[in-house]
Design a protein around this motif. Structure first.
Motif, mmCIF file in Angstrom:
data_model
loop_
_atom_site.group_PDB
_atom_site.id
_atom_site.type_symbol
_atom_site.label_atom_id
_atom_site.label_comp_id
_atom_site.label_asym_id
_atom_site.label_seq_id
_atom_site.Cartn_x
_atom_site.Cartn_y
_atom_site.Cartn_z
ATOM 1 N N ARG A 35 0.837 -1.203 0.000
ATOM 2 C CA ARG A 35 0.000 0.000 0.000
ATOM 3 C C ARG A 35 0.872 1.253 0.000
ATOM 4 N NH1 ARG A 35 -4.124 -0.658 4.876
ATOM 5 N NH2 ARG A 35 -5.171 1.079 3.812
ATOM 6 N N GLU A 36 0.478 2.232 -0.799
ATOM 7 C CA GLU A 36 1.191 3.505 -0.857
ATOM 8 C C GLU A 36 0.912 4.320 0.398
ATOM 9 O OE1 GLU A 36 3.266 4.784 -3.044
ATOM 10 O OE2 GLU A 36 3.159 3.222 -4.583
ATOM 11 N N VAL A 86 0.527 8.097 1.844
ATOM 12 C CA VAL A 86 0.213 9.444 1.370
ATOM 13 C C VAL A 86 0.078 10.378 2.569
ATOM 14 C CG1 VAL A 86 -1.534 10.873 0.217
ATOM 15 C CG2 VAL A 86 -0.976 8.600 -0.692
ATOM 16 N N TYR A 116 7.449 9.573 0.133
ATOM 17 C CA TYR A 116 5.998 9.408 0.144
ATOM 18 C C TYR A 116 5.343 10.484 -0.708
ATOM 19 C CZ TYR A 116 7.765 7.259 4.407
ATOM 20 O OH TYR A 116 8.509 6.545 5.295
ATOM 21 N N LYS A 117 4.147 10.201 -1.183
ATOM 22 C CA LYS A 117 3.394 11.204 -1.943
ATOM 23 C C LYS A 117 2.845 12.241 -0.970
ATOM 24 C CE LYS A 117 1.461 12.987 -5.567
ATOM 25 N NZ LYS A 117 2.224 13.698 -6.569
ATOM 26 N N GLN A 138 -5.530 7.475 -8.094
ATOM 27 C CA GLN A 138 -4.117 7.189 -8.337
ATOM 28 C C GLN A 138 -3.607 5.979 -7.550
ATOM 29 O OE1 GLN A 138 -1.680 10.672 -8.066
ATOM 30 N NE2 GLN A 138 0.210 9.590 -8.524
ATOM 31 N N PHE A 139 -4.177 5.742 -6.363
ATOM 32 C CA PHE A 139 -3.661 4.683 -5.498
ATOM 33 C C PHE A 139 -4.774 3.719 -5.093
ATOM 34 C CE2 PHE A 139 -1.250 8.603 -4.566
ATOM 35 C CZ PHE A 139 -0.006 8.209 -5.030
ATOM 36 N N THR A 140 -4.413 2.450 -4.931
ATOM 37 C CA THR A 140 -5.353 1.445 -4.457
ATOM 38 C C THR A 140 -5.159 1.264 -2.956
ATOM 39 O OG1 THR A 140 -5.240 0.314 -6.575
ATOM 40 C CG2 THR A 140 -6.163 -0.932 -4.731
ATOM 41 N N PRO A 174 -4.650 3.373 -0.368
ATOM 42 C CA PRO A 174 -3.485 4.022 0.246
ATOM 43 C C PRO A 174 -3.672 4.188 1.749
ATOM 44 C CG PRO A 174 -4.887 5.665 -0.762
ATOM 45 C CD PRO A 174 -5.474 4.321 -1.120
#
Length: 198
Positions: free
Chosen positions: A50-51, A53, A82-83, A107-109, A111
């Motif tokens: 997982r990203e 953010v 990190y974003k 953009q992210f799944t 996050p």
């Protein structure tokens, strides 16, 4: 956007908070403890693919509401991997928050979102950073209805609640207080990175 930290109707925020008082005698230990906690959360997110953010909410048009954009700019300048959404150059505020949330979800799944926002609290809480699991409610402190956002959030208590209109406290907040809180939050986050990234 100034979230109101003490909100008895917001049951999503009933987890035990972590308090950090910049300038306090135990602040270095508090930063180390909170960094360890956040590092574990980020590590688990990475293991799950997982990203991470950081959504830094607020406006640079009011000193008391500029905490989020300050933190966002400082995080970008420090080169965190990190974003980051919400900086002094491109703030995330009441007019674009919903669109920003949609962009993040496109953009992210799934996050892991850490929200950062200014807050009003009690006189004793003023000048503290509060970290807690669950979403922040942006705009609550100034009676705006905006979407709750974040898996975790940092609330920087920039001032305290009084009989005067809450918007007046955003105007009366000292830049020194906001900068001190922003620096503490960024120090916590950057302390989670390996030494070569700091």
């Amino acid at each position: 956007m100034c979230s109101l930290f003490r909100d008895p109707e917001n049951r999503l925020q009933d987890s035990t908070p972590f308090y950090l008082k910049p300038g306090g005698k135990t602040v270095e230990n508090e930063i180390a403890d909170l960094s360890l906690t956040i590092g574990n959360i980020i590590g688990q997110a990475s293991a799950e693919g997982r990203e991470v953010v950081f959504l830094c909410i607020g406006s640079d048009r009011y000193v008391g509401d500029s905490l989020g954009p300050l933190v966002g700019s400082m995080l970008e300048d420090s080169g965190v991997p990190y974003k980051v959404y919400g900086t002094l150059k491109d703030p995330v505020h009441a007019f674009n928050l919903k669109g920003t949330i949609k962009e993040i979800n496109r953009q992210f799944t799934k996050p892991v979102i850490f929200s950062v926002d200014a807050s009003l609290g009690t006189k004793e809480e003023a000048g503290s950073v509060i970290f807690r699991e669950g979403p922040v409610k942006p705009g609550k402190g100034i009676e705006k209805v905006l979407p709750s956002v974040g898996d975790y959030h940092f609330a920087g208590v920039v001032n305290y609640i009084d009989p005067l209109p809450t918007s007046q406290f955003l105007n009366d907040t000292r830049l020194y207080t906001v900068m001190t809180l922003a620096q503490a939050i960024v120090k916590v986050i950057t302390a989670t990175l390996p030494d070569e990234n700091q």
